[in-house]
Design a protein around this motif. Structure first.
Motif, short mmCIF file in Angstrom:
data_model
loop_
_atom_site.label_atom_id
_atom_site.label_comp_id
_atom_site.label_asym_id
_atom_site.label_seq_id
_atom_site.Cartn_x
_atom_site.Cartn_y
_atom_site.Cartn_z
N MET A 1 0.90 -1.04 0.03
CA MET A 1 0.05 -0.05 0.05
C MET A 1 0.88 1.24 0.23
O MET A 1 1.69 1.37 0.72
N ASP A 2 0.76 2.17 -0.90
CA ASP A 2 1.47 3.50 -1.00
C ASP A 2 0.95 4.57 -0.16
O ASP A 2 -0.15 4.26 0.44
N ILE A 3 1.60 5.60 -0.03
CA ILE A 3 1.21 6.64 0.89
C ILE A 3 -0.08 7.25 0.64
O ILE A 3 -0.98 7.40 1.37
N LYS A 4 -0.50 7.41 -0.72
CA LYS A 4 -2.06 8.00 -1.22
C LYS A 4 -2.87 6.93 -0.45
O LYS A 4 -3.93 7.49 -0.04
N ASP A 5 -2.81 5.59 -0.88
CA ASP A 5 -3.65 4.83 -0.44
C ASP A 5 -3.81 4.69 1.13
O ASP A 5 -5.08 4.54 1.67
N THR A 6 -3.04 4.74 1.87
CA THR A 6 -3.02 4.96 3.32
C THR A 6 -3.75 5.92 3.71
O THR A 6 -4.58 5.94 4.65
N ILE A 7 -3.36 7.22 3.17
CA ILE A 7 -4.19 8.35 3.58
C ILE A 7 -5.66 8.36 3.24
O ILE A 7 -6.50 8.67 4.05
N LEU A 8 -5.85 7.75 2.04
CA LEU A 8 -7.28 7.43 1.67
C LEU A 8 -8.06 6.46 2.89
O LEU A 8 -9.16 6.70 3.25
N ALA A 9 -7.55 5.51 3.17
CA ALA A 9 -7.94 4.41 3.95
C ALA A 9 -8.12 5.02 5.24
O ALA A 9 -9.14 4.99 6.31
N ILE A 10 -7.12 5.89 5.99
CA ILE A 10 -7.20 6.61 7.32
C ILE A 10 -8.40 7.54 7.13
O ILE A 10 -9.08 7.46 8.31
N THR A 11 -8.54 8.38 6.27
CA THR A 11 -9.62 9.24 6.02
C THR A 11 -10.95 8.80 5.84
O THR A 11 -11.85 9.17 6.72
N GLY A 12 -11.02 7.89 5.14
CA GLY A 12 -12.37 7.13 5.18
C GLY A 12 -12.63 6.23 6.41
O GLY A 12 -13.95 6.48 6.88
N LYS A 13 -11.71 5.67 7.19
CA LYS A 13 -11.98 5.11 8.26
C LYS A 13 -12.48 6.10 9.40
O LYS A 13 -13.27 6.08 10.17
N SER A 14 -11.82 7.25 9.28
CA SER A 14 -12.24 8.32 10.47
C SER A 14 -13.42 8.84 10.35
O SER A 14 -14.21 8.97 11.09
N ILE A 15 -13.98 8.96 8.78
CA ILE A 15 -15.25 9.43 8.63
C ILE A 15 -16.19 8.49 8.94
O ILE A 15 -17.35 8.85 9.37
N ARG A 16 -16.03 7.34 8.73
CA ARG A 16 -16.95 6.17 9.14
C ARG A 16 -17.18 6.14 10.58
O ARG A 16 -18.42 6.18 11.15
N GLN A 17 -15.99 6.23 11.46
CA GLN A 17 -16.21 6.29 12.69
C GLN A 17 -17.10 7.37 13.39
O GLN A 17 -17.92 7.53 14.12
N VAL A 71 -7.49 11.71 11.04
CA VAL A 71 -7.05 10.99 12.10
C VAL A 71 -8.06 9.84 12.61
O VAL A 71 -9.32 10.15 12.60
N ILE A 72 -7.55 8.74 13.05
CA ILE A 72 -8.38 7.59 13.56
C ILE A 72 -8.53 7.87 15.06
O ILE A 72 -7.66 7.83 15.89
N PRO A 73 -9.90 7.96 15.41
CA PRO A 73 -10.10 8.30 16.86
C PRO A 73 -9.64 7.16 17.42
O PRO A 73 -10.17 6.06 17.27
N TYR A 74 -9.32 7.08 18.85
CA TYR A 74 -8.80 5.94 19.67
C TYR A 74 -10.13 5.29 19.99
O TYR A 74 -11.12 5.90 20.41
N SER A 75 -10.27 3.91 19.75
CA SER A 75 -11.21 3.22 20.38
C SER A 75 -10.55 1.95 20.78
O SER A 75 -9.58 1.35 20.16
N LYS A 76 -11.41 0.96 21.59
CA LYS A 76 -10.82 -0.46 22.00
C LYS A 76 -10.80 -1.34 20.35
O LYS A 76 -9.97 -2.03 20.47
N GLU A 77 -11.67 -0.93 19.46
CA GLU A 77 -11.74 -1.58 18.31
C GLU A 77 -10.52 -1.43 17.45
O GLU A 77 -9.78 -2.34 17.06
#
Length: 80
Positions: A1-17, A71-77
């Motif tokens: 996974m390159d940096i662009k994919d990592t940023i997109l994944a983090i942003t998406g996960k953060s929005i979902r949470q 950023v991905i908020p902290y959670s136990k998950e």
């Protein structure tokens, strides 16, 4: 996974949470942010690179500062 994919994944996960923390569906956030729910789904899954203005609209709809979307908020998950 390159940096662009990592940023997109983090942003998406953060929005979902952030969305789920409010008990919102994709349709709820779509209505609030004026973004098509199918586009939101792709953003949350890290499949598309959303425009800056779209990310700003999402942050405003969620009632968070823009930096909270990247950023991905902290959670136990997440600690697993």
């Amino acid at each position: 996974m390159d940096i662009k994919d990592t940023i997109l994944a983090i942003t998406g996960k953060s929005i979902r949470q952030l969305r789920k923390a409010r008990g919102w569906t994709l349709e709820d956030l779509g209505d609030a942010a004026e973004v098509d729910p199918s586009k939101l789904s792709k953003i949350e899954r890290g499949l598309i690179n959303a425009e800056y203005t779209t990310i700003v609209k999402i942050a405003i709809a969620l009632g968070v500062q823009l930096n909270n979307v990247f950023v991905i908020p902290y959670s136990k998950e997440n600690a697993k």
